[in-house]
Design an enzyme around this catalytic site. Sequence first.
Site, PDB file in Angstrom:
ATOM      1  N   ARG A 235       0.837  -1.203   0.000  1.00 49.41           N
ATOM      2  CA  ARG A 235       0.000   0.000   0.000  1.00 49.41           C
ATOM      3  C   ARG A 235       0.874   1.257   0.000  1.00 49.41           C
ATOM      4  NH1 ARG A 235      -2.484   0.059   4.750  1.00 49.41           N
ATOM      5  NH2 ARG A 235      -1.329   1.863   5.434  1.00 49.41           N
TER       6      ARG A 235
ATOM      7  N   TYR B 206     -14.231  17.176 -15.375  1.00 45.50           N
ATOM      8  CA  TYR B 206     -14.796  15.823 -15.360  1.00 45.50           C
ATOM      9  C   TYR B 206     -15.798  15.737 -14.193  1.00 45.50           C
ATOM     10  CZ  TYR B 206     -14.914  10.830 -14.331  1.00 45.50           C
ATOM     11  OH  TYR B 206     -15.339   9.566 -14.051  1.00 45.50           O
TER      12      TYR B 206
ATOM     13  N   ASP C 119      -5.123  18.508 -14.863  1.00 44.80           N
ATOM     14  CA  ASP C 119      -5.522  17.170 -15.286  1.00 44.80           C
ATOM     15  C   ASP C 119      -5.193  17.068 -16.771  1.00 44.80           C
ATOM     16  OD1 ASP C 119      -6.897  14.964 -16.320  1.00 44.80           O
ATOM     17  OD2 ASP C 119      -8.577  15.174 -14.933  1.00 44.80           O
TER      18      ASP C 119
ATOM     19  N   LYS D 135      -7.123   5.621 -19.315  1.00 35.81           N
ATOM     20  CA  LYS D 135      -7.502   6.066 -20.666  1.00 35.81           C
ATOM     21  C   LYS D 135      -6.384   5.775 -21.675  1.00 35.81           C
ATOM     22  CE  LYS D 135     -10.892   7.674 -18.240  1.00 35.81           C
ATOM     23  NZ  LYS D 135     -12.120   6.963 -18.100  1.00 35.81           N
TER      24      LYS D 135
HETATM   25  N1  PLP Z   1     -10.009  13.024 -15.383  1.00 35.24           N
HETATM   26  C1  PLP Z   1     -10.642  12.927 -16.568  1.00 35.24           C
HETATM   27  C2  PLP Z   1     -10.505  14.041 -17.550  1.00 35.24           C
HETATM   28  C3  PLP Z   1     -11.430  11.813 -16.849  1.00 35.24           C
HETATM   29  O1  PLP Z   1     -12.078  11.740 -18.028  1.00 35.24           O
HETATM   30  C4  PLP Z   1     -11.552  10.790 -15.874  1.00 35.24           C
HETATM   31  C5  PLP Z   1     -12.394   9.607 -16.120  1.00 35.24           C
HETATM   32  O2  PLP Z   1     -13.136   9.522 -17.063  1.00 35.24           O
HETATM   33  C6  PLP Z   1     -10.873  10.935 -14.663  1.00 35.24           C
HETATM   34  C7  PLP Z   1     -10.102  12.063 -14.450  1.00 35.24           C
HETATM   35  C8  PLP Z   1     -10.974   9.883 -13.584  1.00 35.24           C
HETATM   36  O3  PLP Z   1     -10.197   8.783 -13.929  1.00 35.24           O
HETATM   37  P1  PLP Z   1     -10.516   7.298 -13.384  1.00 35.24           P
HETATM   38  O4  PLP Z   1     -11.754   6.845 -14.074  1.00 35.24           O
HETATM   39  O5  PLP Z   1      -9.275   6.521 -13.767  1.00 35.24           O
HETATM   40  O6  PLP Z   1     -10.681   7.416 -11.919  1.00 35.24           O
END
Ligand code: PLP
Length: 383
Positions: free
Chosen positions: A50, A103, A175, A200
Amino acid sequence: MPDPRRPHDLLGPSAPLVLPLYQASVYTLPDLDAMDRVSDGQEPGFFYARDAHPNAAYLAAQLAALEGAEWGQVCASGMGAIVAMVLSLLRQGDRIVASNRLYGRTMQLFTQELPRFGVQTMLIEPSDLDGVRKALETPARILYVETISNPLLRVPDLGGLAELAHERDCRLLVDNTFATPMLCRPLELGADLVMESLTKMIGGHSDLTLGFVGGKGDLAAKLAQTASIWGVPSSPFDCWLATRGLVTLPLRMKAASANAAALAEWLQAQPQVARVLYPGLPSHVDHEVAKRILPQGYGNMLAFEVRGGREAVNRFMHKAPGIPFSPSLGHATTTCSHPATTSHRYVSAEEKQRQGIGDGLIRLSVGIEDLAGIQAEMVKGLQ
Ligand code: PLP
């Protein structure tokens, strides 16, 4: 009999060409002195997964190098990475200034979860630098934006935002999921921390869930501690898969971006399509900024609006099964999503209308297949 805890005794002078999977939750150490040296960072090593494990450490180092970061931390998911990043900085009573186009889960974290702990978020339009300057006149700990927003693919001026944040002793957190370090390296534009959902494009095959945070200077130890205490560690197997995905990331991003650029042009000429949103198109509202922020290409994500609303979208999904409806992105082959019923399902009708997210809007995560094959499927869908 070889000791299973010491694989090197079995290997002799040979070594695996790739990092093996260390599917272990705990490690054994010879004595207390070794434990002290590993715990204090005087010697490499691990004791509890962890906190850290070899597959995460290797993946984090590779991603940090790609981002131009001094250090990196891999977390259980993109959301885990965002949580670790903001919780390592925030104190009760703090303020966040954040893009109004985040998001959905990030937006919920900022506007529904963090207020329970005394942290407030002010939403701003990140392309309006004067508005951001004004919002930062009241002290804020974090300015938070996405390199390319979902689903309208807006691109803010990261350099300008970094300057505004630093004038006010605030940190810019970015992000970078939609861009990946192949297209944009936010730390080089002045950001303090960068994160990606590895689920992704970086994983690339829709078979893992992970996130990454990278930065420069202080915070590495604090972030690792926050990730461990709040319980967002990464799975060794997912890290192993992501390491494998990373090998082909440059090729995939190049091929998928080229396909997306060509498809965007092509879609503009289709009579069933009312508008196309792609930062590489001169018609996109942020095209000039995108030319500076994304000099290597405009990415694999595009959105388009079909005439006929929800019914036309359902028809597209039935007639083009080769472009499966799947509410994620970054798969090696092309998929589609429908922001109004997935990512923005719980956004109010007024807000959807304000942003221009209508029932006819389809988001494409363009893949690396032969362009002609994607176009042939699109033709079927648009009939
Ligand atoms: N940031 C963006 C722009 C996203 O599109 C997503 C998920 O779709 C996330 C963060 C969150 O990622 P995760 O689904 O791996 O937790």
